[in-house]
Scaffold this motif. Structure first.
Motif, PDB file in Angstrom:
ATOM      1  N   SER A   1      33.384  44.145  21.408  1.00  0.00           N
ATOM      2  CA  SER A   1      32.309  43.192  21.096  1.00  0.00           C
ATOM      3  C   SER A   1      31.515  43.613  19.874  1.00  0.00           C
ATOM      4  O   SER A   1      31.147  42.781  19.042  1.00  0.00           O
ATOM      5  CB  SER A   1      31.356  43.047  22.286  1.00  0.00           C
ATOM      6  OG  SER A   1      32.021  42.496  23.392  1.00  0.00           O
TER       7      SER A   1
ATOM      8  N   HIS B   1      39.895  45.741  32.213  1.00  0.00           N
ATOM      9  CA  HIS B   1      39.423  45.216  30.929  1.00  0.00           C
ATOM     10  C   HIS B   1      40.386  45.571  29.808  1.00  0.00           C
ATOM     11  O   HIS B   1      40.792  44.712  29.033  1.00  0.00           O
ATOM     12  CB  HIS B   1      38.018  45.737  30.615  1.00  0.00           C
ATOM     13  CG  HIS B   1      37.049  45.422  31.713  1.00  0.00           C
ATOM     14  ND1 HIS B   1      36.611  44.150  31.982  1.00  0.00           N
ATOM     15  CD2 HIS B   1      36.465  46.224  32.641  1.00  0.00           C
ATOM     16  CE1 HIS B   1      35.790  44.175  33.022  1.00  0.00           C
ATOM     17  NE2 HIS B   1      35.689  45.425  33.443  1.00  0.00           N
TER      18      HIS B   1
ATOM     19  N   PHE C   1      34.091  39.286  25.747  1.00  0.00           N
ATOM     20  CA  PHE C   1      33.698  39.934  24.503  1.00  0.00           C
ATOM     21  C   PHE C   1      32.468  39.287  23.899  1.00  0.00           C
ATOM     22  O   PHE C   1      31.683  39.944  23.228  1.00  0.00           O
ATOM     23  CB  PHE C   1      34.849  39.899  23.500  1.00  0.00           C
ATOM     24  CG  PHE C   1      36.097  40.517  24.055  1.00  0.00           C
ATOM     25  CD1 PHE C   1      36.166  41.891  24.256  1.00  0.00           C
ATOM     26  CD2 PHE C   1      37.176  39.748  24.421  1.00  0.00           C
ATOM     27  CE1 PHE C   1      37.298  42.476  24.785  1.00  0.00           C
ATOM     28  CE2 PHE C   1      38.319  40.323  24.948  1.00  0.00           C
ATOM     29  CZ  PHE C   1      38.380  41.680  25.133  1.00  0.00           C
TER      30      PHE C   1
ATOM     31  N   ASN D   1      35.360  46.523  26.478  1.00  0.00           N
ATOM     32  CA  ASN D   1      34.695  45.268  26.104  1.00  0.00           C
ATOM     33  C   ASN D   1      33.478  45.486  25.208  1.00  0.00           C
ATOM     34  O   ASN D   1      33.344  44.805  24.181  1.00  0.00           O
ATOM     35  CB  ASN D   1      34.325  44.452  27.340  1.00  0.00           C
ATOM     36  CG  ASN D   1      35.532  43.814  27.998  1.00  0.00           C
ATOM     37  OD1 ASN D   1      36.669  43.966  27.555  1.00  0.00           O
ATOM     38  ND2 ASN D   1      35.304  43.115  29.087  1.00  0.00           N
TER      39      ASN D   1
END
Length: 160
Positions: free
Chosen positions: A127, A35, A154, A123
């Motif tokens: 986000s 990620h 995201f 992530n």
């Protein structure tokens, strides 16, 4: 070469870990994740301890409280390193290890911790901290017929 620096160099070589020697006492280790694609990690042999420091993300644009809360809650389960902020709000993973504990097994465990926490947390943190920018970018790409698939992790990442 000081004995503890030699022990660290030996551990990195024994483990086959990619690294670059920055100075007599500092090594840069790029950790490759799924990620967070690369987490550059500094290992510095000090007078009393081995210091590990890895940049995680720049300070969030929004939802500061939510991002920092998420990361502080992660700190409850970490080994060897913890999330920390610098004076401008950028986020790092940092920790210390007694010089006597430097071994291939402990270096592997410590770098594994950095990679795991950076990769698992990236992530959700992005986000939370950049949601408006991500939505705006997706809207712009959609409007212009451009691929927005790399934004999906995201946008879809669940809140912690």
């Amino acid at each position: 070469m000081p004995a503890h620096v030699e022990a660290l160099q030996s551990a990195l070589s024994e483990l086959g870990i990619e690294h670059e020697r920055l100075s007599e006492r500092e090594f840069l280790v790029p950790l490759r994740g799924e990620h967070k694609l690369v987490t550059n990690t500094l290992l510095a042999v000090g007078d009393t301890c081995l210091v590990v420091e890895a940049f995680f993300m720049r300070g969030p644009d929004e939802a500061h409280d939510a991002v920092y809360r998420f990361l502080l809650q992660r700190n409850l389960r970490t080994y060897g390193v913890h999330f920390a902020l610098d004076s401008i709000g950028d986020v790092y993973l940092t920790g210390k290890l007694p010089l006597e504990a430097i071994s291939a097994g402990e270096v592997d465990r410590l770098l594994g911790s950095v990679l795991t926490y950076a990769d698992e947390s990236f992530n959700p943190a992005i986000s939370l901290g950049f949601a408006d920018a991500i939505r705006a970018e997706k809207a712009w790409r959609d409007k212009n017929g451009l691929d927005a698939s790399n934004l999906a992790p995201f946008i879809r990442a669940e809140e912690p």
